[in-house]
Write an enzyme that holds these catalytic residues in place. Sequence first.
Site, PDB file in Angstrom:
ATOM      1  CE  LYS A 167      43.657  34.032  32.270  1.00 40.21           C
ATOM      2  NZ  LYS A 167      44.714  33.275  31.606  1.00 40.21           N
ATOM      3  N   GLY A 177      57.209  20.251  39.332  1.00 38.58           N
ATOM      4  CA  GLY A 177      55.856  20.175  38.774  1.00 38.58           C
ATOM      5  C   GLY A 177      55.857  19.328  37.513  1.00 38.58           C
ATOM      6  N   GLY A 219      53.388  17.989  35.703  1.00 37.65           N
ATOM      7  CA  GLY A 219      51.991  17.910  35.259  1.00 37.65           C
ATOM      8  C   GLY A 219      51.944  17.854  33.746  1.00 37.65           C
ATOM      9  CB  VAL A 261      53.708  22.237  31.104  1.00 40.73           C
ATOM     10  CG1 VAL A 261      54.929  22.853  30.436  1.00 40.73           C
ATOM     11  CG2 VAL A 261      52.454  22.973  30.665  1.00 40.73           C
TER      12      VAL A 261
HETATM   13  P1  NAD Z   1      49.113  20.775  35.901  1.00 37.45           P
HETATM   14  O1  NAD Z   1      48.065  21.067  36.898  1.00 37.45           O
HETATM   15  O2  NAD Z   1      48.866  19.742  34.853  1.00 37.45           O
HETATM   16  O3  NAD Z   1      50.478  20.347  36.632  1.00 37.45           O
HETATM   17  C1  NAD Z   1      50.945  20.971  37.767  1.00 37.45           C
HETATM   18  C2  NAD Z   1      51.840  19.977  38.494  1.00 37.45           C
HETATM   19  O4  NAD Z   1      52.389  20.645  39.636  1.00 37.45           O
HETATM   20  C3  NAD Z   1      51.100  18.745  39.008  1.00 37.45           C
HETATM   21  O5  NAD Z   1      51.856  17.576  38.771  1.00 37.45           O
HETATM   22  C4  NAD Z   1      50.948  19.012  40.516  1.00 37.45           C
HETATM   23  O6  NAD Z   1      50.944  17.819  41.296  1.00 37.45           O
HETATM   24  C5  NAD Z   1      52.191  19.828  40.782  1.00 37.45           C
HETATM   25  N1  NAD Z   1      52.077  20.702  41.954  1.00 37.45           N
HETATM   26  C6  NAD Z   1      50.985  21.347  42.409  1.00 37.45           C
HETATM   27  N2  NAD Z   1      51.280  22.042  43.524  1.00 37.45           N
HETATM   28  C7  NAD Z   1      52.594  21.852  43.737  1.00 37.45           C
HETATM   29  C8  NAD Z   1      53.493  22.311  44.717  1.00 37.45           C
HETATM   30  N3  NAD Z   1      53.084  23.113  45.724  1.00 37.45           N
HETATM   31  N4  NAD Z   1      54.775  21.933  44.627  1.00 37.45           N
HETATM   32  C9  NAD Z   1      55.198  21.111  43.630  1.00 37.45           C
HETATM   33  N5  NAD Z   1      54.387  20.620  42.686  1.00 37.45           N
HETATM   34  C10 NAD Z   1      53.102  20.992  42.747  1.00 37.45           C
HETATM   35  O7  NAD Z   1      49.467  22.190  35.234  1.00 37.45           O
HETATM   36  P2  NAD Z   1      50.193  22.470  33.852  1.00 37.45           P
HETATM   37  O8  NAD Z   1      49.160  22.663  32.800  1.00 37.45           O
HETATM   38  O9  NAD Z   1      51.294  21.486  33.671  1.00 37.45           O
HETATM   39  O10 NAD Z   1      50.799  23.924  34.128  1.00 37.45           O
HETATM   40  C11 NAD Z   1      51.939  24.074  34.950  1.00 37.45           C
HETATM   41  C12 NAD Z   1      52.252  25.558  35.083  1.00 37.45           C
HETATM   42  O11 NAD Z   1      52.474  26.134  33.782  1.00 37.45           O
HETATM   43  C13 NAD Z   1      51.132  26.398  35.711  1.00 37.45           C
HETATM   44  O12 NAD Z   1      51.707  27.437  36.454  1.00 37.45           O
HETATM   45  C14 NAD Z   1      50.417  26.974  34.500  1.00 37.45           C
HETATM   46  O13 NAD Z   1      49.739  28.186  34.813  1.00 37.45           O
HETATM   47  C15 NAD Z   1      51.577  27.218  33.566  1.00 37.45           C
HETATM   48  N6  NAD Z   1      51.213  27.250  32.155  1.00 37.45           N
HETATM   49  C16 NAD Z   1      50.626  26.163  31.583  1.00 37.45           C
HETATM   50  C17 NAD Z   1      50.292  26.211  30.234  1.00 37.45           C
HETATM   51  C18 NAD Z   1      49.684  25.019  29.553  1.00 37.45           C
HETATM   52  O14 NAD Z   1      49.658  24.984  28.297  1.00 37.45           O
HETATM   53  N7  NAD Z   1      49.229  24.007  30.266  1.00 37.45           N
HETATM   54  C19 NAD Z   1      50.544  27.364  29.473  1.00 37.45           C
HETATM   55  C20 NAD Z   1      51.181  28.454  30.093  1.00 37.45           C
HETATM   56  C21 NAD Z   1      51.497  28.383  31.438  1.00 37.45           C
END
Ligand code: NAD
Length: 365
Positions: free
Chosen positions: A91, A191, A193, A195
Amino acid sequence: MTLVKEEIEIQNVIFDRLTEYHYEQLVFCHDKNTGLRAIIAIHNTHLGPGLGGTRMYHYNNDQDAITDVLRLSRGMTYKAAISGLNLGGAKAVIIGDPYKHNSEGLMRRFGRFVETLGGRYITAEDVGTTTEDMEYIKMETDHVVGLPEMYGGGGDPSPMTAYGTYLGMKASALEAYGNESLSGKKILVEGIGKVGRHLVELLAKENAKIYVADINPKSIDYAVKEFGATHVELENVPSAEMDIYSPCALGATVNSDTIPQFKCDIIAGAANNQLKNDIEHSALLKERGILYAPDYLINAGGLINVYTELNGYNRGIAQSRTEKIFDVTCEIYKTATQESITTYAASQVIAEKRIHDIGQINLPY
Ligand code: NAD
């Protein structure tokens, strides 16, 4: 030359930490002109080159940045190993505010540092970096993935992450209920977002009863309007009546405060580092009879997606590799039951066995 006391202490602190978890390499990258201050940690390359995203974050101090990059790189070793990928764990972090300190020059300089490692480290997007940054890095090195489709990449990995999480959830339902169907199950996704949205879509197709929580009202509205989800206030999440809790926002939402409140049978989500303390909180969940699907396995679809770019991206191949998450989740549950250990410990055992059994072989990538 005689070292002053502080210098000796710093040296020992760093090498003691590298020794504790067998890190291979810690690289400090600096460029005065662009203001680049980056650290690359390569934890383990026994299964292949270390792959892990570059995080850009305004760390309070260098120590916090080192701690973060070490912890994250070790997590990547386990994620790749348990997912059956020929990859090691690594990383990078760039110290700085992505909104203030980022520039083409900084990213390209960083790319040249990645190039100096000759493929031992492959970088990708992470928190605080974008696809555009990867395009700049690509101008300086081929050791970068997560590129847009027009550059031969796999594009946004989030749909594949959601798909893997969904399959891990189904394998968990099979273990807990004897049937993998999620139809009629009350599932709370925290969440919505990149995913979470895709996950909710898959759950809606299977007629699950969807509950959603998010700090962003727009994300809630989207899930309510598009998929008929029910909104749950954030403070009511831990105590909500649900069958499955799916953390898809931040880490550490499974902790000493929330575990006693949970009424769910299963925790299966995409967020990284869901357990505040891996050992303590996986044990607490086991005690309470809540089945925990290890996050780094079931959210590995994104890593599998970018891994597939290394030999020319093919969505079908990425998808069939992601589908293995179902079987590996089942294997973890079987091992946990047979050995009377937590599901977290079982996943560590399986990942470490793979590194031990087939590590050191020079695998192509
Ligand atoms: P994102 O930033 O697109 O979405 C995160 C969502 O969580 C947003 O809608 C945000 O408003 C919400 N959020 C933020 N703080 C919050 C809180 N305190 N309480 C409730 N909701 C809250 O992120 P993502 O890409 O969807 O990733 C989500 C999680 O999955 C993260 O932990 C990320 O590390 C993990 N992840 C993502 C991927 C990927 O392919 N995107 C891969 C592996 C792991």
